[in-house]
Design a protein around this motif. Structure first.
Motif, PDB file in Angstrom:
ATOM      1  N   ARG A 162       0.818  -1.216   0.000  1.00 22.48           N
ATOM      2  CA  ARG A 162       0.000   0.000   0.000  1.00 22.48           C
ATOM      3  C   ARG A 162       0.854   1.269   0.000  1.00 22.48           C
ATOM      4  N   GLY A 163       1.853   1.276  -0.842  1.00 20.66           N
ATOM      5  CA  GLY A 163       2.666   2.467  -1.006  1.00 20.66           C
ATOM      6  C   GLY A 163       3.721   2.685   0.049  1.00 20.66           C
ATOM      7  N   ALA A 164       3.897   1.738   0.962  1.00 21.73           N
ATOM      8  CA  ALA A 164       4.914   1.868   2.001  1.00 21.73           C
ATOM      9  C   ALA A 164       5.699   0.568   2.099  1.00 21.73           C
ATOM     10  N   GLY A 165       6.975   0.687   2.391  1.00 22.46           N
ATOM     11  CA  GLY A 165       7.815  -0.489   2.500  1.00 22.46           C
ATOM     12  C   GLY A 165       8.289  -0.700   3.926  1.00 22.46           C
ATOM     13  N   GLU A 166       8.744  -1.919   4.176  1.00 19.45           N
ATOM     14  CA  GLU A 166       9.270  -2.244   5.496  1.00 19.45           C
ATOM     15  C   GLU A 166      10.417  -3.222   5.347  1.00 19.45           C
ATOM     16  N   LEU A 167      11.476  -2.972   6.066  1.00 23.95           N
ATOM     17  CA  LEU A 167      12.642  -3.838   6.080  1.00 23.95           C
ATOM     18  C   LEU A 167      12.636  -4.688   7.338  1.00 23.95           C
ATOM     19  N   SER A 168      12.942  -5.953   7.175  1.00 22.44           N
ATOM     20  CA  SER A 168      13.220  -6.809   8.325  1.00 22.44           C
ATOM     21  C   SER A 168      14.734  -6.875   8.460  1.00 22.44           C
ATOM     22  N   LEU A 169      15.217  -6.461   9.620  1.00 28.22           N
ATOM     23  CA  LEU A 169      16.658  -6.389   9.843  1.00 28.22           C
ATOM     24  C   LEU A 169      17.100  -7.459  10.820  1.00 28.22           C
ATOM     25  N   ALA A 170      18.393  -7.663  10.876  1.00 28.02           N
ATOM     26  CA  ALA A 170      18.959  -8.622  11.814  1.00 28.02           C
ATOM     27  C   ALA A 170      18.545  -8.258  13.232  1.00 28.02           C
ATOM     28  N   GLY A 171      18.326  -9.287  14.056  1.00 29.87           N
ATOM     29  CA  GLY A 171      17.927  -9.043  15.430  1.00 29.87           C
ATOM     30  C   GLY A 171      16.456  -8.790  15.607  1.00 29.87           C
ATOM     31  N   GLY A 172      15.659  -8.996  14.554  1.00 29.62           N
ATOM     32  CA  GLY A 172      14.219  -8.805  14.668  1.00 29.62           C
ATOM     33  C   GLY A 172      13.770  -7.368  14.555  1.00 29.62           C
ATOM     34  N   LEU A 173      14.645  -6.480  14.161  1.00 30.40           N
ATOM     35  CA  LEU A 173      14.304  -5.068  14.035  1.00 30.40           C
ATOM     36  C   LEU A 173      13.585  -4.815  12.712  1.00 30.40           C
ATOM     37  N   ALA A 174      12.633  -3.870  12.725  1.00 25.92           N
ATOM     38  CA  ALA A 174      11.915  -3.475  11.510  1.00 25.92           C
ATOM     39  C   ALA A 174      12.146  -2.000  11.260  1.00 25.92           C
ATOM     40  N   ALA A 175      12.342  -1.645   9.989  1.00 18.12           N
ATOM     41  CA  ALA A 175      12.583  -0.247   9.627  1.00 18.12           C
ATOM     42  C   ALA A 175      11.679   0.118   8.463  1.00 18.12           C
ATOM     43  N   PRO A 176      11.099   1.322   8.475  1.00 17.15           N
ATOM     44  CA  PRO A 176      10.224   1.750   7.373  1.00 17.15           C
ATOM     45  C   PRO A 176      11.040   2.147   6.143  1.00 17.15           C
ATOM     46  N   VAL A 177      10.371   2.048   4.989  1.00 16.69           N
ATOM     47  CA  VAL A 177      10.969   2.483   3.723  1.00 16.69           C
ATOM     48  C   VAL A 177       9.999   3.460   3.068  1.00 16.69           C
ATOM     49  N   SER A 178      10.469   4.643   2.757  1.00 20.63           N
ATOM     50  CA  SER A 178       9.605   5.634   2.109  1.00 20.63           C
ATOM     51  C   SER A 178       9.778   5.571   0.595  1.00 20.63           C
ATOM     52  N   ARG A 179       8.805   6.120  -0.128  1.00 26.17           N
ATOM     53  CA  ARG A 179       8.872   6.143  -1.590  1.00 26.17           C
ATOM     54  C   ARG A 179      10.115   6.892  -2.077  1.00 26.17           C
ATOM     55  N   THR A 180      10.507   7.910  -1.338  1.00 24.93           N
ATOM     56  CA  THR A 180      11.645   8.735  -1.756  1.00 24.93           C
ATOM     57  C   THR A 180      12.925   7.922  -1.842  1.00 24.93           C
ATOM     58  N   TYR A 181      13.104   6.994  -0.892  1.00 23.39           N
ATOM     59  CA  TYR A 181      14.364   6.262  -0.822  1.00 23.39           C
ATOM     60  C   TYR A 181      14.252   4.818  -1.309  1.00 23.39           C
ATOM     61  N   ALA A 182      13.058   4.425  -1.767  1.00 22.15           N
ATOM     62  CA  ALA A 182      12.880   3.064  -2.289  1.00 22.15           C
ATOM     63  C   ALA A 182      13.785   2.755  -3.483  1.00 22.15           C
ATOM     64  N   PRO A 183      14.066   3.747  -4.382  1.00 17.00           N
ATOM     65  CA  PRO A 183      14.921   3.426  -5.541  1.00 17.00           C
ATOM     66  C   PRO A 183      16.300   2.872  -5.186  1.00 17.00           C
ATOM     67  N   VAL A 184      16.859   3.271  -4.027  1.00 13.07           N
ATOM     68  CA  VAL A 184      18.190   2.749  -3.690  1.00 13.07           C
ATOM     69  C   VAL A 184      18.117   1.259  -3.400  1.00 13.07           C
ATOM     70  N   LEU A 185      17.010   0.816  -2.820  1.00 15.23           N
ATOM     71  CA  LEU A 185      16.826  -0.614  -2.579  1.00 15.23           C
ATOM     72  C   LEU A 185      16.538  -1.358  -3.871  1.00 15.23           C
ATOM     73  N   LYS A 186      15.791  -0.713  -4.762  1.00 15.76           N
ATOM     74  CA  LYS A 186      15.517  -1.335  -6.060  1.00 15.76           C
ATOM     75  C   LYS A 186      16.802  -1.513  -6.849  1.00 15.76           C
ATOM     76  N   GLU A 187      17.669  -0.512  -6.804  1.00  9.91           N
ATOM     77  CA  GLU A 187      18.944  -0.603  -7.503  1.00  9.91           C
ATOM     78  C   GLU A 187      19.819  -1.695  -6.908  1.00  9.91           C
ATOM     79  N   ALA A 188      19.663  -1.940  -5.621  1.00  8.48           N
ATOM     80  CA  ALA A 188      20.449  -2.982  -4.963  1.00  8.48           C
ATOM     81  C   ALA A 188      19.857  -4.369  -5.168  1.00  8.48           C
ATOM     82  N   GLY A 189      18.704  -4.441  -5.847  1.00 10.15           N
ATOM     83  CA  GLY A 189      18.134  -5.743  -6.189  1.00 10.15           C
ATOM     84  C   GLY A 189      17.093  -6.284  -5.224  1.00 10.15           C
ATOM     85  N   TRP A 190      16.596  -5.441  -4.315  1.00 14.65           N
ATOM     86  CA  TRP A 190      15.622  -5.913  -3.339  1.00 14.65           C
ATOM     87  C   TRP A 190      14.191  -5.861  -3.874  1.00 14.65           C
ATOM     88  N   PHE A 191      13.953  -5.124  -4.968  1.00  6.87           N
ATOM     89  CA  PHE A 191      12.610  -5.079  -5.571  1.00  6.87           C
ATOM     90  C   PHE A 191      12.699  -5.659  -6.970  1.00  6.87           C
TER      91      PHE A 191
END
Length: 258
Positions: A229-258
């Protein structure tokens, strides 16, 4: 050469012959079904026998010619054409004899010349099919993105701000809280006084990404990425969760996560 190499070589030869014979037999059955060149006048058994002998026998002649020409020409469509031209006269003779034995056709030079122009296109098509079956496929190269750990000096300035317990710990994420930063490590979280912009500057050479206006994450700490629904979420080591905004989603896409 050891016995293992001999066995592998023998298996490869046997497999090649099996594939060639299966291909020739399949073409013979197809020609028997289609019944070209007035072969439909023959009884069904005679028709299929005629085409099986002609296609398998003619194909074996073509394979023998191809083996001889392999020393003179590299594999390719020019060699396919040359093989079809060289094999056509003996294959025509074979067809003439088969027609004489199965249907009582005449053994004559005029009949040979008429058959010659019928046999050549079939020989060309047969050798072309065989060339496609045995064509050399391009080597498949697989690539994989490997996340390398950051160089120690890339995080050195930032790490000096942490307590001794967490200075050498694995860095997972940095979270902005007003005028403080919450630094997440595998040795626990710690609050430090620093602007988020300054932290990003000190971590500019580290292997990680800013994924939100208030989050920076270490690349090797990311386990999964979800986008809903237009928002992303990262699951990180140790059970931590971090939000992903549309503005910064392209860096993850470039890294191959999308």
């Amino acid at each position: 050469m050891d016995s293992g190499t001999d066995e592998r070589g023998g298996w490869a030869i046997a497999r090649r012959w099996a594939v060639d014979l299966a291909m020739l037999a399949a073409v013979g059955l197809l020609m028997g079904f289609l019944a070209p060149f007035a072969s439909e006048r023959l009884p069904a058994v005679g028709r299929y026998l005629h085409w099986m002998i002609c296609m398998v026998g003619g194909g074996l002649i073509g394979i023998a010619v191809d083996a001889l020409l392999a020393r003179l020409a590299a594999s390719g469509w020019r060699r396919v054409l040359a093989v079809s031209l060289v094999m056509t006269p003996p294959v025509t003779l074979l067809v003439l004899v088969v027609q004489h034995l199965l249907a009582g056709g005449p053994l004559s030079w005029p009949g040979f010349w008429v058959l010659l122009w019928q046999v050549w296109p079939i020989s060309l098509a047969l050798m072309a099919v065989r060339a496609l079956v045995w064509r050399r496929r391009d080597a498949r190269v697989e690539t994989r993105t490997i996340i390398a750990p950051p160089l120690p000096e890339a995080e050195a300035v930032f790490r000096r701000r942490l307590s001794a317990r967490r200075r050498a710990a694995r860095l997972i994420a940095v979270e902005a809280h007003d005028h403080y930063l919450k630094v997440h490590t595998d040795a626990g979280a710690e609050l430090i006084t620093l602007r988020f912009a300054d932290a990003l500057g000190e971590l500019a050479s580290a292997h990680g990404w800013r994924v939100h206006r208030s989050w920076w994450v270490a690349a090797d700490a990311v386990e999964t990425v979800r986008w809903r629904r237009g928002a992303g979420e990262l699951s990180l080591a140790g059970g931590l969760a971090a939000p992903v905004s549309r503005t910064y989603a392209p860096v993850l896409k470039e890294a191959g996560w999308f």
